[in-house]
Design a protein around this motif. Structure first.
Motif, mmCIF file in Angstrom:
data_model
loop_
_atom_site.group_PDB
_atom_site.id
_atom_site.type_symbol
_atom_site.label_atom_id
_atom_site.label_comp_id
_atom_site.label_asym_id
_atom_site.label_seq_id
_atom_site.Cartn_x
_atom_site.Cartn_y
_atom_site.Cartn_z
ATOM 1 N N ASP A 79 53.356 29.508 26.969
ATOM 2 C CA ASP A 79 53.571 30.597 26.110
ATOM 3 C C ASP A 79 52.551 31.819 26.452
ATOM 4 O O ASP A 79 51.618 31.616 27.320
ATOM 5 N N ALA A 80 53.453 32.821 26.428
ATOM 6 C CA ALA A 80 52.696 34.240 26.959
ATOM 7 C C ALA A 80 51.324 34.369 26.288
ATOM 8 O O ALA A 80 50.530 35.037 26.970
ATOM 9 N N ASP A 81 50.968 33.911 25.371
ATOM 10 C CA ASP A 81 49.879 33.885 24.750
ATOM 11 C C ASP A 81 48.667 33.611 25.626
ATOM 12 O O ASP A 81 47.557 33.849 25.616
ATOM 13 N N PHE A 82 48.858 32.796 26.451
ATOM 14 C CA PHE A 82 47.786 32.343 27.518
ATOM 15 C C PHE A 82 47.525 33.326 28.317
ATOM 16 O O PHE A 82 46.168 33.166 28.893
ATOM 17 N N LEU A 83 48.176 34.457 28.558
ATOM 18 C CA LEU A 83 47.783 35.722 29.222
ATOM 19 C C LEU A 83 46.874 36.739 28.482
ATOM 20 O O LEU A 83 46.746 37.742 28.638
ATOM 21 N N ALA A 84 46.944 36.496 27.058
ATOM 22 C CA ALA A 84 46.101 37.394 26.165
ATOM 23 C C ALA A 84 44.834 38.029 26.532
ATOM 24 O O ALA A 84 44.665 39.048 26.214
ATOM 25 N N ASP A 85 44.201 37.249 27.436
ATOM 26 C CA ASP A 85 42.754 37.720 27.677
ATOM 27 C C ASP A 85 42.888 38.393 29.332
ATOM 28 O O ASP A 85 41.762 38.359 30.014
ATOM 29 N N ALA A 86 44.013 38.244 29.833
ATOM 30 C CA ALA A 86 44.057 38.583 31.468
ATOM 31 C C ALA A 86 44.130 39.827 31.871
ATOM 32 O O ALA A 86 44.359 40.421 32.839
ATOM 33 N N THR A 87 44.343 40.766 30.658
ATOM 34 C CA THR A 87 44.412 42.432 30.852
ATOM 35 C C THR A 87 42.774 42.859 30.994
ATOM 36 O O THR A 87 42.066 42.914 29.973
ATOM 37 N N ILE A 88 42.516 43.288 32.284
ATOM 38 C CA ILE A 88 41.038 43.685 32.404
ATOM 39 C C ILE A 88 41.027 45.125 32.181
ATOM 40 O O ILE A 88 41.867 46.085 32.774
ATOM 41 N N ASP A 89 39.832 45.813 31.641
ATOM 42 C CA ASP A 89 39.841 47.135 31.326
ATOM 43 C C ASP A 89 39.739 47.864 32.713
ATOM 44 O O ASP A 89 39.260 47.369 33.780
ATOM 45 N N PRO A 90 40.611 48.899 32.825
ATOM 46 C CA PRO A 90 41.016 49.658 34.098
ATOM 47 C C PRO A 90 39.720 50.478 34.780
ATOM 48 O O PRO A 90 38.929 50.731 33.560
ATOM 49 N N VAL A 91 39.686 50.760 35.913
ATOM 50 C CA VAL A 91 38.871 51.620 36.435
ATOM 51 C C VAL A 91 39.597 52.718 37.362
ATOM 52 O O VAL A 91 40.917 52.424 37.366
ATOM 53 N N SER A 92 39.410 53.838 37.437
ATOM 54 C CA SER A 92 39.653 54.938 38.286
ATOM 55 C C SER A 92 39.979 54.578 39.667
ATOM 56 O O SER A 92 39.355 53.644 40.105
ATOM 57 N N PRO A 93 40.904 54.972 40.519
ATOM 58 C CA PRO A 93 41.211 54.716 41.748
ATOM 59 C C PRO A 93 39.743 55.222 42.614
ATOM 60 O O PRO A 93 39.640 54.449 43.546
ATOM 61 N N ASP A 94 39.009 56.032 42.065
ATOM 62 C CA ASP A 94 38.033 56.494 42.821
ATOM 63 C C ASP A 94 36.970 55.177 42.828
ATOM 64 O O ASP A 94 36.253 55.086 43.607
ATOM 65 N N GLU A 95 36.663 54.819 41.648
ATOM 66 C CA GLU A 95 35.734 53.682 41.148
ATOM 67 C C GLU A 95 36.307 52.398 42.119
ATOM 68 O O GLU A 95 35.362 51.681 42.742
ATOM 69 N N ALA A 96 37.642 52.273 42.151
ATOM 70 C CA ALA A 96 38.219 51.192 42.998
ATOM 71 C C ALA A 96 37.709 51.337 44.427
ATOM 72 O O ALA A 96 37.447 50.369 45.081
ATOM 73 N N ARG A 97 37.886 52.451 44.919
ATOM 74 C CA ARG A 97 37.469 52.749 46.298
ATOM 75 C C ARG A 97 36.254 52.690 46.597
ATOM 76 O O ARG A 97 35.707 52.032 47.742
ATOM 77 N N ALA A 98 35.252 52.958 45.574
ATOM 78 C CA ALA A 98 33.939 52.786 45.718
ATOM 79 C C ALA A 98 33.611 51.250 45.775
ATOM 80 O O ALA A 98 32.588 50.872 46.805
ATOM 81 N N ALA A 99 34.183 50.515 44.980
ATOM 82 C CA ALA A 99 33.881 49.122 45.055
ATOM 83 C C ALA A 99 34.464 48.423 46.424
ATOM 84 O O ALA A 99 33.705 47.514 46.968
ATOM 85 N N GLU A 100 35.386 48.940 47.058
ATOM 86 C CA GLU A 100 35.728 48.492 48.458
ATOM 87 C C GLU A 100 34.801 48.465 49.489
ATOM 88 O O GLU A 100 34.939 47.594 50.475
ATOM 89 N N ALA A 101 33.865 49.376 49.128
ATOM 90 C CA ALA A 101 32.687 49.672 50.420
ATOM 91 C C ALA A 101 31.938 48.451 50.412
ATOM 92 O O ALA A 101 31.164 48.041 51.215
ATOM 93 N N ALA A 102 32.005 47.671 49.232
ATOM 94 C CA ALA A 102 31.155 46.559 48.985
ATOM 95 C C ALA A 102 31.771 45.128 49.126
ATOM 96 O O ALA A 102 31.461 44.223 49.181
ATOM 97 N N TYR A 103 33.091 45.319 49.715
ATOM 98 C CA TYR A 103 33.976 43.940 49.679
ATOM 99 C C TYR A 103 33.210 42.862 51.134
ATOM 100 O O TYR A 103 32.909 43.323 52.105
ATOM 101 N N LYS A 104 32.965 41.889 50.523
ATOM 102 C CA LYS A 104 32.157 40.908 51.271
ATOM 103 C C LYS A 104 33.039 40.250 52.274
ATOM 104 O O LYS A 104 32.805 39.810 53.131
ATOM 105 N N GLY A 105 34.411 40.277 52.159
ATOM 106 C CA GLY A 105 35.312 39.703 53.064
ATOM 107 C C GLY A 105 35.363 40.431 54.526
ATOM 108 O O GLY A 105 35.973 39.834 55.361
ATOM 109 N N LEU A 106 35.005 41.536 54.735
ATOM 110 C CA LEU A 106 35.060 42.281 55.912
ATOM 111 C C LEU A 106 34.097 41.569 56.832
ATOM 112 O O LEU A 106 34.188 41.568 57.911
ATOM 113 N N SER A 107 33.090 40.972 56.384
ATOM 114 C CA SER A 107 32.166 40.569 57.282
ATOM 115 C C SER A 107 31.976 39.020 57.128
ATOM 116 O O SER A 107 31.636 38.318 58.259
ATOM 117 N N ASN A 108 32.217 38.245 56.322
ATOM 118 C CA ASN A 108 32.184 36.799 55.933
ATOM 119 C C ASN A 108 33.207 36.209 54.930
ATOM 120 O O ASN A 108 33.029 35.697 54.091
#
Length: 240
Positions: A79-108
């Protein structure tokens, strides 16, 4: 019946296919056969073999990807209702790029060859889901022209892009995990080169399982796709 071959480009760990990409192959095959109101739930039954012809069967009741007698992954409509809480509040591209700077996968990164987020996979999507500090991750994505079918980004790669933003909502350094199950809905497909934003969110854990969600937005803030994941804690050395 069709054949699916997971090329090395689409690996997750070095020895197996990326979970989101493989789930996308199985999920899109089922999605083409089911009605509105239900969505595909794909369960990965074993590490998907790479560079090997696999068999994909699908009908209205489900889909299966097999390697001989072994089931690699299967999908059922839920049932598609399983995804009812899967829509996460958005952020702007600038906020997303700022978060990328702390991406842990680059080093570990537990699986640095990952097609979606691995820094060592030059032919991958190169997503960098960084923490927002509230249980969410965010990153940008501009899909390339090689990911296109019929002028728009192929559904399989939207399933892929939904994968790791959820995974990095987990502490993957302390709790390395692989995708066990992915339930997804594709609402729309972006143009190649379009600026998209992907978000992940931690939902909880139970034993070796961790539960997360992810959402993909287009340049206008429209929801492109949504997903919920189940991750299984593993020893990375077994997969790499």
């Amino acid at each position: 019946m069709s054949l699916v071959r997971v090329e090395r480009r689409f690996q997750g760990p070095k020895r197996s296919g990326n979970g989101g990409y493989v789930a996308g192959q199985v999920g899109t095959a089922l999605a083409a056969r089911i009605d509105a109101g239900v969505v595909p739930r794909v369960t990965l039954r074993m590490p998907p073999p790479i560079e090997k012809d696999l068999t994909l069967d699908a009908d209205v009741e489900g889909a299966r990807l097999t390697d001989g007698e072994a089931v690699v992954a299967d999908a059922v409509p839920v049932d598609a209702d399983f995804l009812a809480d899967a829509t996460i509040d958005p952020v702007s591209p600038d906020e997303a790029r700022a978060a990328e700077a702390a991406y842990k996968g680059l080093s570990n990164h537990p699986f640095p060859s990952c097609f979606v987020c691995g820094p060592e996979n030059a032919d991958g999507l190169q997503l960098k889901p960084g923490p927002l500090g509230d249980g969410r991750t965010a990153c940008t994505w501009q899909p390339g022209g090689d990911l296109v079918t019929g002028g728009l980004v192929d559904d399989v790669f939207l399933w892929s892009a939904l994968d790791c933003p959820g995974g990095w909502a987990i502490d993957l350094e302390g709790r390395p995990s692989v995708l066990g199950q992915l339930t997804a809905c594709i609402d729309a497909r972006p143009q190649p080169g379009e600026q998209c934003v992907a978000l992940g969110r931690y939902l909880g854990e139970e034993g070796r399982k961790t539960f997360t969600a992810s959402t993909l937005y287009d340049a206008d803030g429209r929801v492109l796709a949504r997903a919920r994941h189940t991750w299984i804690t593993v020893d990375p050395a077994v997969f790499n």
